[in-house]
Design a protein around this motif. Structure first.
Motif, PDB file in Angstrom:
ATOM      1  N   GLN A 302      -5.368   3.284  -8.110  1.00 58.91           N
ATOM      2  CA  GLN A 302      -5.151   2.737  -9.096  1.00 58.91           C
ATOM      3  C   GLN A 302      -4.545   4.287 -10.217  1.00 58.91           C
ATOM      4  O   GLN A 302      -4.217   3.734 -11.356  1.00 58.91           O
ATOM      5  N   SER A 303      -5.769   4.442  -9.248  1.00 59.10           N
ATOM      6  CA  SER A 303      -5.498   5.850 -10.155  1.00 59.10           C
ATOM      7  C   SER A 303      -4.081   6.692 -10.127  1.00 59.10           C
ATOM      8  O   SER A 303      -3.228   6.887 -11.210  1.00 59.10           O
ATOM      9  N   LEU A 305      -1.029   5.264  -9.664  1.00 57.82           N
ATOM     10  CA  LEU A 305       0.231   4.089 -10.113  1.00 57.82           C
ATOM     11  C   LEU A 305      -0.290   3.512 -11.777  1.00 57.82           C
ATOM     12  O   LEU A 305       0.434   3.297 -12.227  1.00 57.82           O
ATOM     13  N   TRP A 306      -2.046   3.712 -11.873  1.00 58.49           N
ATOM     14  CA  TRP A 306      -1.750   3.134 -13.096  1.00 58.49           C
ATOM     15  C   TRP A 306      -2.503   4.173 -13.983  1.00 58.49           C
ATOM     16  O   TRP A 306      -2.161   4.316 -15.556  1.00 58.49           O
ATOM     17  N   GLU A 307      -3.140   5.833 -13.895  1.00 54.43           N
ATOM     18  CA  GLU A 307      -3.171   6.639 -14.949  1.00 54.43           C
ATOM     19  C   GLU A 307      -2.155   7.711 -14.757  1.00 54.43           C
ATOM     20  O   GLU A 307      -2.582   9.080 -15.372  1.00 54.43           O
ATOM     21  N   SER A 308      -1.201   7.777 -13.450  1.00 56.77           N
ATOM     22  CA  SER A 308      -0.418   8.713 -13.259  1.00 56.77           C
ATOM     23  C   SER A 308      -1.546  10.189 -13.121  1.00 56.77           C
ATOM     24  O   SER A 308      -1.484  11.275 -13.111  1.00 56.77           O
ATOM     25  N   GLU A 326       5.346  10.350 -12.282  1.00 49.92           N
ATOM     26  CA  GLU A 326       5.227   8.705 -12.136  1.00 49.92           C
ATOM     27  C   GLU A 326       6.366   8.552 -10.391  1.00 49.92           C
ATOM     28  O   GLU A 326       6.972   8.564 -10.887  1.00 49.92           O
ATOM     29  N   HIS A 328       7.824   5.544  -8.790  1.00 47.01           N
ATOM     30  CA  HIS A 328       8.473   4.351  -8.905  1.00 47.01           C
ATOM     31  C   HIS A 328       8.315   3.318  -8.083  1.00 47.01           C
ATOM     32  O   HIS A 328       8.515   1.476  -8.478  1.00 47.01           O
ATOM     33  N   ALA A 346       4.088  -0.896  -3.730  1.00 47.30           N
ATOM     34  CA  ALA A 346       3.797  -0.835  -5.525  1.00 47.30           C
ATOM     35  C   ALA A 346       5.186  -1.062  -5.638  1.00 47.30           C
ATOM     36  O   ALA A 346       6.268  -0.165  -5.318  1.00 47.30           O
ATOM     37  N   ARG A 348       5.912  -0.066  -9.559  1.00 49.71           N
ATOM     38  CA  ARG A 348       5.469   0.645 -10.700  1.00 49.71           C
ATOM     39  C   ARG A 348       4.027   0.939 -10.725  1.00 49.71           C
ATOM     40  O   ARG A 348       3.616   0.784  -9.482  1.00 49.71           O
ATOM     41  N   ASP A 349       3.762  -0.078 -11.550  1.00 51.16           N
ATOM     42  CA  ASP A 349       2.039   0.004 -11.828  1.00 51.16           C
ATOM     43  C   ASP A 349       1.916  -0.988 -10.700  1.00 51.16           C
ATOM     44  O   ASP A 349       0.382  -2.193 -10.983  1.00 51.16           O
TER      45      ASP A 349
END
Ligand code: GTP
Ligand code: ZN
Length: 398
Positions: A302-303, A305-308, A326, A328, A346, A348-349
């Protein structure tokens, strides 16, 4: 926008091809009997996608394939017919295509078109979907995971990207076409940093890369292209073709199982390289983890992929810690200390962690005993060390 490469400007066409059933049925996997596999065929304008699909349709492969050819990429027509040919019967449906953009349209009306296609399931056992040359597969692939109805009847088998060997190098160095055209760039915010072209996105998301138009380049040019492509995506299998004629179809375009199991990912050729300034591939390899720490893997993903944000261990050096990155594409296999495995996927996010499905074909190979996570993205930094240290300290809590 129009292009002189787009001379096969037919409507999206759905062709059902009935071929004699194979007399050697393959291993029946539970998933394939319940859900129909779909392969996404991507690639820049004119790379040879339609040529590939036409080639597949004329080859013997023992499968009934529904092919969705998207030739509406360059037109802004609102509606295009989707023609289904089945046993001489022709059924035409209307598929609304907002902005001629498959990545957006698949999310709404395209999902409906696929769902109504699924009402006729049984008449085909594989779907091939050609995306437009400007589509970013990162937007399409998660549809098959996110959409409850579709996800229960179709599963993503893999993403095949056609690459035009003659043109790819200059495409990789060009600004993103969607930004030049000014079209919905807010949907496709790739952050700051080196310029990412659509070609980057298509190459970085690929499970298989078909390096096409080999007849138009010298052997030296071909090697330069191959080096650049594998620097962007170090895990995709690369096949070199003339007029998209792949050496075989099974395992190259069909039955990729790119999202089922990852045991045969070739990590050895990874090597961290800076040939491409924008996107690279790294592989984090660690010993098995305790089963009760899987939720920490989820939080770490989560950190990242979602928050970069790469969680920083206490002893990390701010100089080498990646901060502006980032991801992909990410694939991974978690080996747990109890002997079981989990698969991470995954685009992206959007990510998932799920139980590893046992594969019949890999029985003869000893199972790898390490956790492996492959990341493809921008700004990953010069070494894998901060990634491995972050994963280790976050997941093991030490
Ligand atoms: N010389 C050469 N030409 C090729 C090769 N493969 C395809 N072509 C030609 O390139 C042109 C574009 O091929 P298509 O298969 O239509 O490409 P596409 O990716 O479907 O194109 P769009 O749908 O417009 O994005 C056609 O004229 C093909 O005949 C190849 O290996 N060598
Ligand atoms: Zn879009």
């Amino acid at each position: 926008m129009s292009t002189n490469l787009d001379d096969d400007d037919t409507p999206p066409e759905l062709v059902d091809v009935s071929v004699m059933p194979s007399d050697q049925p393959g291993p029946i996997e539970e998933e394939s009997t319940l859900r129909v596999p779909i392969t996404l065929v991507t690639g820049y304008l004119g790379a040879g996608k339609t040529t590939l699909l036409n080639y597949i349709l004329t080859e013997e492969h023992g499968k009934k394939i529904a092919v969705i050819m998207n030739e509406f990429g360059d037109s802004s027509d609102i509606e295009k017919p989707l023609t289904v040919n089945q046993g001489g019967q022709e059924v035409t449906e209307w598929m609304e295509v907002a902005n001629g953009c498959i990545c957006c349209s698949v999310k709404d009306t395209g999902v409906m078109a696929l769902e109504s296609l699924m009402e006729r399931r049984g008449t085909f056992d594989y779907i091939l979907l050609e995306t437009t040359g400007l589509a970013d597969p990162g937007n399409i692939a998660p549809v098959f995971w996110m959409d409850e109805g579709l996800g229960s009847s179709i599963y993503l088998d893999g993403i095949v990207t056609l690459v035009d060997a003659k043109n790819i190098l200059h495409l990789l160095d060009e600004p993103a076409p969607e930004e030049q055209a000014g079209s919905h760039s807010e949907d496709h915010d790739h952050g700051s940093g080196p310029v990412l072209s659509m070609a980057h996105m298509q190459v970085s998301h690929a499970d298989v890369i078909i390096l096409n138009k080999v007849d138009l380049v010298t052997p030296e040019e071909l090697e330069a292209v191959r080096d650049r492509i594998s620097a962007i995506n170090g895990v995709a299998k690369i096949h070199v073709t003339d007029h998209s004629r792949t050496p075989q179809i099974e395992g190259v375009v069909l039955d990729l199982h790119a999202y089922d199991h990852l045991d045969d990912l070739d990590f050895s050729k990874k090597g961290h390289s800076h040939i491409d300034p924008a996107i690279s591939t790294i592989a984090v390899v660690t010993p098995p983890i305790p089963a009760e720490r899987v939720p920490q893997v989820d939080s770490w993903l989560q950190s990242v992929l979602w928050e970069s944000t790469l969680p920083a261990p206490a002893d990390s050096s701010p100089d080498t810690h990646p901060t502006n990155f980032e991801i992909h594409r990410l694939k991974g296999i978690l080996r747990l200390e109890d002997g079981s495995s989990r698969i991470i996927q995954a685009v992206r996010d959007v990510f998932e962690i799920r139980d590893s499905e046992p594969t019949q074909t890999d029985d003869d190979k000893p199972s790898p005993v390490q956790c492996k996570i492959v990341l493809i993205g921008r700004g990953l930094g010069p070494t894998v060390d901060p990634w491995r240290n972050s994963f280790e300290s976050f997941v093991r809590g030490r």
